[in-house]
Design an enzyme around this catalytic site. Structure first.
Site, PDB file in Angstrom:
ATOM      1  N   PRO A 103      -0.310  -5.686   1.337  1.00  0.00           N
ATOM      2  CA  PRO A 103      -0.691  -4.271   1.394  1.00  0.00           C
ATOM      3  C   PRO A 103       0.006  -3.435   0.316  1.00  0.00           C
ATOM      4  CG  PRO A 103      -0.262  -5.103   3.603  1.00  0.00           C
ATOM      5  CD  PRO A 103       0.086  -6.208   2.654  1.00  0.00           C
ATOM      6  N   ALA A 105       1.668  -4.936  -2.423  1.00  0.00           N
ATOM      7  CA  ALA A 105       1.881  -5.721  -3.650  1.00  0.00           C
ATOM      8  C   ALA A 105       0.546  -6.277  -4.124  1.00  0.00           C
ATOM      9  CB  ALA A 105       2.864  -6.855  -3.386  1.00  0.00           C
ATOM     10  N   TRP A 136      -6.655  -8.661   1.796  1.00  0.00           N
ATOM     11  CA  TRP A 136      -7.841  -9.017   0.995  1.00  0.00           C
ATOM     12  C   TRP A 136      -7.868 -10.498   0.655  1.00  0.00           C
ATOM     13  CZ3 TRP A 136      -9.493  -4.375   1.619  1.00  0.00           C
ATOM     14  CH2 TRP A 136      -8.785  -3.255   1.216  1.00  0.00           C
ATOM     15  N   ILE A 137      -7.687 -11.372   1.615  1.00  0.00           N
ATOM     16  CA  ILE A 137      -7.641 -12.795   1.266  1.00  0.00           C
ATOM     17  C   ILE A 137      -9.015 -13.438   1.474  1.00  0.00           C
ATOM     18  CG2 ILE A 137      -6.468 -15.001   1.696  1.00  0.00           C
ATOM     19  CD1 ILE A 137      -4.730 -12.645   0.453  1.00  0.00           C
ATOM     20  N   ARG A 219      -8.881 -17.094 -14.901  1.00  0.00           N
ATOM     21  CA  ARG A 219      -9.556 -15.886 -15.409  1.00  0.00           C
ATOM     22  C   ARG A 219     -10.849 -16.242 -16.109  1.00  0.00           C
ATOM     23  NH1 ARG A 219      -3.923 -13.014 -17.147  1.00  0.00           N
ATOM     24  NH2 ARG A 219      -3.500 -12.143 -15.092  1.00  0.00           N
ATOM     25  N   ARG A 244     -44.282  -3.517 -15.639  1.00  0.00           N
ATOM     26  CA  ARG A 244     -44.278  -2.116 -15.230  1.00  0.00           C
ATOM     27  C   ARG A 244     -44.890  -1.250 -16.345  1.00  0.00           C
ATOM     28  NH1 ARG A 244     -44.375   1.192 -10.907  1.00  0.00           N
ATOM     29  NH2 ARG A 244     -43.250   3.125 -11.303  1.00  0.00           N
ATOM     30  N   GLU A 341      -8.298 -11.141  -9.284  1.00  0.00           N
ATOM     31  CA  GLU A 341      -7.712 -12.017 -10.318  1.00  0.00           C
ATOM     32  C   GLU A 341      -7.208 -11.208 -11.523  1.00  0.00           C
ATOM     33  OE1 GLU A 341      -6.885 -14.751  -9.402  1.00  0.00           O
ATOM     34  OE2 GLU A 341      -6.331 -15.794 -11.246  1.00  0.00           O
ATOM     35  N   GLY A 342      -6.716 -10.003 -11.235  1.00  0.00           N
ATOM     36  CA  GLY A 342      -6.186  -9.116 -12.285  1.00  0.00           C
ATOM     37  C   GLY A 342      -7.216  -8.065 -12.666  1.00  0.00           C
ATOM     38  N   THR A 343      -6.875  -6.795 -12.436  1.00  0.00           N
ATOM     39  CA  THR A 343      -7.847  -5.721 -12.738  1.00  0.00           C
ATOM     40  C   THR A 343      -8.035  -5.589 -14.252  1.00  0.00           C
ATOM     41  OG1 THR A 343      -6.151  -4.019 -12.957  1.00  0.00           O
ATOM     42  CG2 THR A 343      -7.010  -4.409 -10.729  1.00  0.00           C
TER      43      THR A 343
HETATM   44  C1  LIG Z   1     -12.951  -8.819  -2.034  1.00  0.00           C
HETATM   45  C2  LIG Z   1     -11.563  -9.141  -2.470  1.00  0.00           C
HETATM   46  C3  LIG Z   1     -11.126 -10.439  -2.464  1.00  0.00           C
HETATM   47  C4  LIG Z   1      -9.812 -10.743  -2.836  1.00  0.00           C
HETATM   48  N1  LIG Z   1      -9.362 -12.039  -2.741  1.00  0.00           N
HETATM   49  C5  LIG Z   1      -8.035 -12.292  -2.895  1.00  0.00           C
HETATM   50  C6  LIG Z   1      -7.491 -13.583  -2.599  1.00  0.00           C
HETATM   51  O1  LIG Z   1      -8.223 -14.505  -2.216  1.00  0.00           O
HETATM   52  N2  LIG Z   1      -6.159 -13.774  -2.721  1.00  0.00           N
HETATM   53  C7  LIG Z   1      -5.322 -12.781  -3.130  1.00  0.00           C
HETATM   54  O2  LIG Z   1      -4.130 -13.015  -3.212  1.00  0.00           O
HETATM   55  N3  LIG Z   1      -5.800 -11.533  -3.449  1.00  0.00           N
HETATM   56  C8  LIG Z   1      -7.131 -11.272  -3.327  1.00  0.00           C
HETATM   57  N4  LIG Z   1      -7.625 -10.020  -3.597  1.00  0.00           N
HETATM   58  C9  LIG Z   1      -6.712  -8.989  -4.051  1.00  0.00           C
HETATM   59  C10 LIG Z   1      -6.928  -8.595  -5.505  1.00  0.00           C
HETATM   60  O3  LIG Z   1      -6.474  -9.599  -6.355  1.00  0.00           O
HETATM   61  C11 LIG Z   1      -6.214  -7.243  -5.687  1.00  0.00           C
HETATM   62  O4  LIG Z   1      -6.994  -6.272  -5.011  1.00  0.00           O
HETATM   63  C12 LIG Z   1      -6.052  -6.872  -7.137  1.00  0.00           C
HETATM   64  O5  LIG Z   1      -5.127  -7.717  -7.760  1.00  0.00           O
HETATM   65  C13 LIG Z   1      -5.585  -5.424  -7.294  1.00  0.00           C
HETATM   66  O6  LIG Z   1      -4.500  -5.124  -6.459  1.00  0.00           O
HETATM   67  P1  LIG Z   1      -4.565  -3.843  -5.512  1.00  0.00           P
HETATM   68  O7  LIG Z   1      -5.835  -3.893  -4.752  1.00  0.00           O
HETATM   69  O8  LIG Z   1      -3.313  -3.783  -4.760  1.00  0.00           O
HETATM   70  O9  LIG Z   1      -4.653  -2.611  -6.497  1.00  0.00           O
HETATM   71  P2  LIG Z   1      -3.470  -1.904  -7.262  1.00  0.00           P
HETATM   72  O10 LIG Z   1      -2.602  -2.911  -7.927  1.00  0.00           O
HETATM   73  O11 LIG Z   1      -2.833  -0.914  -6.384  1.00  0.00           O
HETATM   74  O12 LIG Z   1      -4.302  -1.138  -8.382  1.00  0.00           O
HETATM   75  C14 LIG Z   1      -5.066   0.026  -8.134  1.00  0.00           C
HETATM   76  C15 LIG Z   1      -5.516   0.586  -9.484  1.00  0.00           C
HETATM   77  O13 LIG Z   1      -4.369   0.920 -10.266  1.00  0.00           O
HETATM   78  C16 LIG Z   1      -4.382   0.217 -11.490  1.00  0.00           C
HETATM   79  N5  LIG Z   1      -3.017  -0.203 -11.802  1.00  0.00           N
HETATM   80  C17 LIG Z   1      -2.224  -1.021 -11.092  1.00  0.00           C
HETATM   81  N6  LIG Z   1      -1.042  -1.181 -11.694  1.00  0.00           N
HETATM   82  C18 LIG Z   1      -1.082  -0.438 -12.812  1.00  0.00           C
HETATM   83  C19 LIG Z   1      -0.148  -0.188 -13.865  1.00  0.00           C
HETATM   84  N7  LIG Z   1       1.052  -0.763 -13.878  1.00  0.00           N
HETATM   85  N8  LIG Z   1      -0.521   0.638 -14.860  1.00  0.00           N
HETATM   86  C20 LIG Z   1      -1.753   1.205 -14.869  1.00  0.00           C
HETATM   87  N9  LIG Z   1      -2.668   1.004 -13.904  1.00  0.00           N
HETATM   88  C21 LIG Z   1      -2.344   0.190 -12.893  1.00  0.00           C
HETATM   89  C22 LIG Z   1      -5.284  -0.970 -11.259  1.00  0.00           C
HETATM   90  O14 LIG Z   1      -5.861  -1.431 -12.465  1.00  0.00           O
HETATM   91  C23 LIG Z   1      -6.324  -0.393 -10.321  1.00  0.00           C
HETATM   92  O15 LIG Z   1      -7.292   0.293 -11.049  1.00  0.00           O
HETATM   93  C24 LIG Z   1      -8.938  -9.716  -3.265  1.00  0.00           C
HETATM   94  C25 LIG Z   1      -9.404  -8.394  -3.311  1.00  0.00           C
HETATM   95  C26 LIG Z   1     -10.671  -8.095  -2.885  1.00  0.00           C
HETATM   96  C27 LIG Z   1     -11.111  -6.666  -2.873  1.00  0.00           C
END
Ligand SMILES: Cc1cc2nc3c(=O)[nH]c(=O)nc-3n(C[C@H](O)[C@H](O)[C@H](O)COP(=O)(O)OP(=O)(O)OC[C@H]3O[C@@H](n4cnc5c(N)ncnc54)[C@H](O)[C@@H]3O)c2cc1C
Length: 538
Positions: A103, A105, A136-137, A219, A244, A341-343
């Site tokens: 939640p 991390a 979100w696993i 990735r 169309r 897998e990394g935003t």
């Molecule tokens: C459907 C789904 C399936 C998933 N499956 C898995 C899984 O199987 N296993 C697993 O471990 N995880 C899983 N995830 C988690 C996913 O990898 C994370 O949601 C993702 O890494 C982003 O983390 P967060 O959601 O906490 O967002 P945050 O890290 O809080 O990021 C929120 C926003 O802030 C930006 N941001 C974050 N840090 C910075 C920074 N330092 N500087 C500037 N901008 C920043 C991000 O780019 C994003 O736009 C899943 C998520 C979803 C929604």
């Protein structure tokens, strides 16, 4: 698929069929042969990922979760652990989940709070008690085995936890925007005991290294998801537009439609593909895990897939906005690829930080050197846009040098924007290289051949123009915007960026876009094909 999406239902039977070694057994592809798998190459895995994403990204994600879950094992487990767990994936088709995110991390995994405390007996570590939660696993509610990242006294480490372990529970599935066929759930651990042999690799503190060791590869898989989903949307929009009729003729004959909604998306997707294919080949050739290249491939392909799906909704008009025509589902599904897998922002940061070091180490020459190589390619293949890719690379070197001199990377926005410019400039060079290989008939036989040499050359020229313009114009914008060039020196910086040449290089753009539209709609004339092969004169 659409009914399952509407019911927000994960079809567990299909997921098990996909992983059943006696049925589809797709997971065999990524299990090494010595453990009963097929030991597929990175290139094979990319091909499968693209195909799966074309069908349904939720199902693809379920398989991906087993792959991710087994990753720390493949990378860091002891021989006994590998034999035990990888053989079970191959022979029994067990489903894994990969529990890293918490939640609090997400992007910053280092701040994880889940703990694994040693359980001692006679002075020996006999097991661990895990406490904490995961968020979100994927496969969270349906997996047989879970790889879970937790903090031991010596740092983050991976553990294998079995379904049904005491103190381990999962929540109900999340109600998500997309990939609704994929089960995503939170996990909770309260004093969940695992034996010491469930610590992957047998040594504490290796978890983050093990997670990073295969980022290049994983990735690339998500990059392929973006590619497959984006193409799946376009492959609906393209035929739709031939049928169309509006204002007396098919939409496919309207340049304002094709050149806005279809062609630019095809070009960006193929730039992403070129990067995926080149990186996969390099990983397979043993060049290491290529994490930065994986990040570039993911960044470009998932953003391109997302844009392509968005444009496909527009291309189908009101029909695109309804469930039945699928493109809105694809759009909802593909959205996840720029997050998990990394935003995209984390990709920009990863790319920028790594290439910044190269810029410093080479005293600003890294991208000038790369540009020179691409100029040599242009000498041999004057029609693949390599000259314009070289303009992008030279301009990039100049932008980075101004950023260094002005210490502009103290602005995080500049650092991340550089990541974008780097991705575009490198991809322009890669696409030109692949177009040249295609012209020579030397592309890997498994490489995508949807476009022939003339079309790939035109795609490469279009992308190179976009990359050069982006690097030079946006580079100038951000450097000037951060106070990196005094007003009086902007004209000299424009010269250094070769902005005039970048602008001149745009000539011929519409002709190339016309050509790609004609290729997509099967209306290429012989004359057109010849002139596309030669390249549009500038
Ligand atoms: C459907 C789904 C399936 C998933 N499956 C898995 C899984 O199987 N296993 C697993 O471990 N995880 C899983 N995830 C988690 C996913 O990898 C994370 O949601 C993702 O890494 C982003 O983390 P967060 O959601 O906490 O967002 P945050 O890290 O809080 O990021 C929120 C926003 O802030 C930006 N941001 C974050 N840090 C910075 C920074 N330092 N500087 C500037 N901008 C920043 C991000 O780019 C994003 O736009 C899943 C998520 C979803 C929604």
């Amino acid at each position: 698929m659409i009914e399952l999406d509407e019911r927000d239902e994960c079809p567990e039977d299909i997921v098990h069929t996909m992983c059943n070694p006696d049925q589809l057994g797709i997971q065999l592809l990524f299990v090494p042969e010595e453990y009963g798998g097929l030991g597929g190459s990175t290139f094979d895995v990319y091909l499968i990922c693209e195909e799966m994403a074309r069908i349904d990204l939720g199902l693809a994600t379920s398989l991906f979760a087993t792959f991710l879950g087994s990753d720390p094992i493949t990378v860091g487990a002891t021989p006994e652990q590998k034999k035990l767990w990888l053989s079970r994936i191959a022979n029994e088709g067990v489903l894994f989940a990969y529990g890293a995110t918490e939640p609090e991390a997400g992007s910053d995994l280092g701040s994880l709070k889940t703990t694994a405390d040693r359980v001692m007996q006679d002075g020996k570590v006999v097991g661990y008690k895990i406490n904490g939660s995961k968020q979100w696993i994927s496969n969270g509610g349906i997996a047989d085995l879970y790889t879970v990242l937790a903090n031991t006294p010596s740092g983050p480490s991976w553990f294998v936890v079995e379904k049904g372990a005491k103190g381990f529970t999962h929540d109900k599935p999340e109600n998500k925007h997309g990939i609704r066929l994929s089960n995503t759930a939170a996990l909770s651990f309260v004093d969940t005991y695992v034996d010491a042999d469930r610590l992957i690799g047998g040594a504490e503190g290796q978890g983050l290294l093990q997670a990073q060791a295969v980022f290049g590869y994983t990735r690339l898989m998500v990059a392929a998801f973006g590619l497959g989903a984006g193409w799946s949307a376009l492959d609906r929009a393209i035929p739709y537009s031939t049928k169309r009729i509006q204002a007396g003729s098919p939409l496919s004959e309207k340049q304002g439609y094709t050149h806005k909604l279809i062609v630019p998306n095809v070009v960006r997707l193929e730039a992403g593909r070129a990067f995926i294919e080149e990186t996969a080949e390099r990983i397979d050739a043993g060049e290491g895990s290529l994490n930065t290249e994986g990040a570039i491939a993911k960044y470009l392909s998932t953003e391109a897939g997302n844009s392509a799906a968005e444009a496909s909704i527009q291309a189908l008009g009101g029909y695109g906005y309804t469930h039945e025509y699928m493109v809105e589902k694809i759009k909802r599904d593909v959205r996840i690829t720029t997050i998990y897998e990394g935003t995209s922002e984390i990709m920009e940061m990863t790319i920028s930080r790594d290439r910044w070091q190269l810029h410093l180490k080479t005293r600003g020459q890294h991208y000038h050197e790369r540009a020179k190589q691409v100029e040599l390619l242009h000498a041999a293949h004057p029609n693949v846009g390599a000259d314009v890719a070289a303009l992008a690379l030279h301009a990039l070197a100049e932008v980075m040098e101004k950023a260094r001199a002005g210490r502009l990377t103290r602005y995080q926005h500049i650092l991340l924007r550089l990541g974008e410019l780097i991705a575009y400039a490198e991809a322009a060079a890669t696409l030109a290289r692949r177009a040249a290989l295609m012209a020579e008939g030397r592309l890997n036989e498994k490489a995508n051949d949807r476009f022939d040499a003339a079309a790939l050359a035109a795609i490469s020229r279009i992308f190179a123009r976009e990359a050069a313009l982006k690097v030079a114009q946006d580079g100038l914008r951000w450097v000037a915007g951060a106070g990196g060039v005094p007003d009086a020196e902007i004209p000299a910086f424009e010269v250094a960026l070769n902005l005039q040449a970048v602008n001149r290089a745009q000539s011929g753009l519409i002709a190339d876009m016309d050509y790609i539209a004609d290729v997509l709609y099967n209306r290429v004339t012989k004359r057109e094909e010849l002139s596309a092969l030669v390249g549009v004169e500038r």
